[in-house]
Motif scaffolding. Structure first.
Motif, PDB file in Angstrom:
ATOM      1  N   SER A 214     -20.947  -5.295  51.353  1.00  0.00           N
ATOM      2  CA  SER A 214     -19.572  -5.055  50.902  1.00  0.00           C
ATOM      3  C   SER A 214     -18.863  -6.367  50.580  1.00  0.00           C
ATOM      4  O   SER A 214     -18.099  -6.451  49.617  1.00  0.00           O
ATOM      5  N   ALA A 274     -21.389   2.149  44.797  1.00  0.00           N
ATOM      6  CA  ALA A 274     -20.152   1.423  45.107  1.00  0.00           C
ATOM      7  C   ALA A 274     -19.829   0.346  44.073  1.00  0.00           C
ATOM      8  O   ALA A 274     -18.658  -0.028  43.910  1.00  0.00           O
ATOM      9  N   SER A 278     -15.969  -2.200  42.250  1.00  0.00           N
ATOM     10  CA  SER A 278     -15.823  -3.494  42.906  1.00  0.00           C
ATOM     11  C   SER A 278     -15.230  -4.554  41.987  1.00  0.00           C
ATOM     12  O   SER A 278     -15.336  -4.457  40.751  1.00  0.00           O
TER      13      SER A 278
END
Length: 486
Positions: A214, A274, A278
């Motif tokens: 992340s 994801a 981002s």
């Protein structure tokens, strides 16, 4: 006296030092925000630990490789000292603080590399020590992740970029260095996770790895993002190949192979899902858009292609024009250096390369051999290229860069040799992850810099290289024993 810092004490100090790395970086960030002093707690602690490492190298171990490591460091010190002394008299401007600071940052990596190698080669339980180091790195990366998330939540995070792009670097001073740390450390965290997860009940071991992934997409830099993506793809592919080989040959299955294959696939899928949301995806899309615009402009500009900004060609040194094939070659070189696409990809590092290369061409034979010191023979513009191998070549010359590259060449040579003798062992997924860590570190050093002369980053690269080198040395010893017994 020689027992003051032995292998057991140094091992404990090393594990503690690994965990302290992100804490030192955060303290450095706040100290720089609060004061203008360039001497930070991070620099002080790292220099002290380098001193401890030197003591361990010379007096605290009994490794068979001790004489080689000491000989290497003495040769490197001699070359760098000769260059430093000569540049004191030869350079137009010689700033002792900058020269010594850059030299200290550069020698940090080989000193750490030598100390870790000697520690590993004197340990009885190498596998246990390797596990402890991977655990410490995972804990350090967990601290990195938690600090970044806390900074974002509290609204105190600093921005990775000052303009045009988007990203968070939390309480870290350099987004480039943080991206490099993530890239080098992520494969090592992945190894620790795979080693620990032998059942679905142990899913919590994935938390540090997921959090670090992340960080790579929140940071906004290409370096960390593509390193994590590349590691995820390669690990899944390698476990898939292992699984297929098992099905075909019906060999004894590696423990938990199927679980690791499924886990690597799930991680890759989650990361890809994801990614579009981002900052990194936004920044990379912007870079691709810029490159496409520059290409279209070049195509519309006619046969000159990516010429100089004023559209004129170079003239000779004495004012004459360059003709024929020479003119084409000169124009091609100019177009490459001034290419807008290259400027975007390298963040204009190609411009600084041209500047320092001009100094190197005019330097005498001693400076070409021992280097021109920090930022070359500057008079007005004092700027590194920020591509480590070029910076080190111009700063420390042919001999300096040869010695700095020697450990990389030795490891590469050993891996290639063993690849022909035991390819399955060399290309085990965990060895591949360590190679990826080293590959990311050297690749970033070449293209983006801030690795080999950045102690906060080179520290992790040294660990990865020693992990791979000790694995290969042990494998080489096993192969020799099997040949002898046969």
């Amino acid at each position: 006296m020689s027992k003051l810092i032995n292998k057991d004490l140094f091992k404990k100090l090393l594990l503690l030092f690994i965990v302290l790395q992100p804490i030192l970086d955060v303290l450095t960030y706040f100290s720089l925000k609060a004061t203008d002093l360039s001497l930070t707690i991070g620099i002080i602690v790292r220099v002290l630990f380098m001193g401890v490492s030197l003591w361990f190298i010379f007096f605290g171990n009994s490794s068979k490789l001790k004489k080689y490591v000491i000989g290497y460091l003495v040769a490197l010190a001699a070359v760098l000292t000769i260059g430093l002394v000569y540049n004191y008299f030869a350079k137009p401007i010689f700033d002792p603080f900058l020269e010594l600071q850059f030299l200290a940052k550069t020698v940090y990596f080989p000193v750490m590399l030598g100390a870790y190698l000697l520690m590993f080669t004197t340990m009885n339980q190498v596998s246990f020590m390797r596990s402890q180091i991977l655990k410490a790195i995972s804990l350090a990366m967990l601290i990195v992740s938690l600090s970044l998330f806390l900074a974002i939540i509290t609204g105190t995070s600093s921005d990775t970029y000052e303009w045009n792009k988007f990203g968070f670097k939390g309480w870290f001073n350099s987004g480039n260095e943080l991206g490099s740390i993530v890239a080098i450390a992520f494969p090592l965290v992945y190894i620790y996770t795979l080693n620990k997860v032998d059942h679905l009940r142990k899913w919590y071991y994935f938390i540090p790895m997921l959090m670090l992934a992340s960080v790579s997409i929140l940071l906004g830099t290409k370096v960390g993002f593509f390193a994590v993506l590349g590691a995820a793809i390669i690990v899944f592919a390698s476990y898939l190949i292992y699984w297929i080989i098992y099905l075909i040959k019906k060999k004894t299955k590696e423990p938990h192979l199927q679980l690791r294959l499924i886990a690597s696939l799930l991680f890759l899928a989650i990361f890809l899902i994801a990614t579009p949301f981002s900052p990194t995806f936004s920044n990379v899309s912007g870079d691709v858009g810029q490159i496409n615009e520059q290409r279209e402009e070049a195509e519309q500009g006619g046969e000159g292609g990516f010429g100089s900004e004023d559209g004129e060609t170079d003239s000779g040194e004495n004012g004459g024009t360059v003709g024929g094939d020479d003119a084409a070659a000169a124009l091609g070189e100019q177009n490459l250096i001034q290419s807008p696409i290259l400027k975007i990809i390298l963040s204009s590092r190609n411009i600084y390369f041209t500047h320092i290369f001009g100094m190197y061409e005019e330097a005498d034979v001693i400076q070409k051999t021992f280097g021109m010191g920090y930022a070359g023979n500057y008079e007005e513009i004092r700027k590194l290229i920020e591509m480590d191998f070029f910076d080190l070549f111009f700063s420390f010359g042919i001999l300096g860069i040869a010695l700095i590259l020697l450990p990389f060449l030795l490891i590469a040579g050993l891996v290639i040799k063993l690849l022909f003798q035991a390819p399955g062992r060399v290309l085990h997924p965990q060895n591949i992850l360590i190679m990826l860590s080293i590959g990311f570190g050297t690749g970033i050093a070449f293209l983006a810099g801030h690795v080999l002369y950045a102690p906060a980053v080179s520290f992790y690269l040294a660990i990865s290289m020693v992990l791979l080198l000790t694995n290969m040395l042990n494998l080489n010893k096993e192969i020799r024993k099997s040949k002898t017994s046969a």
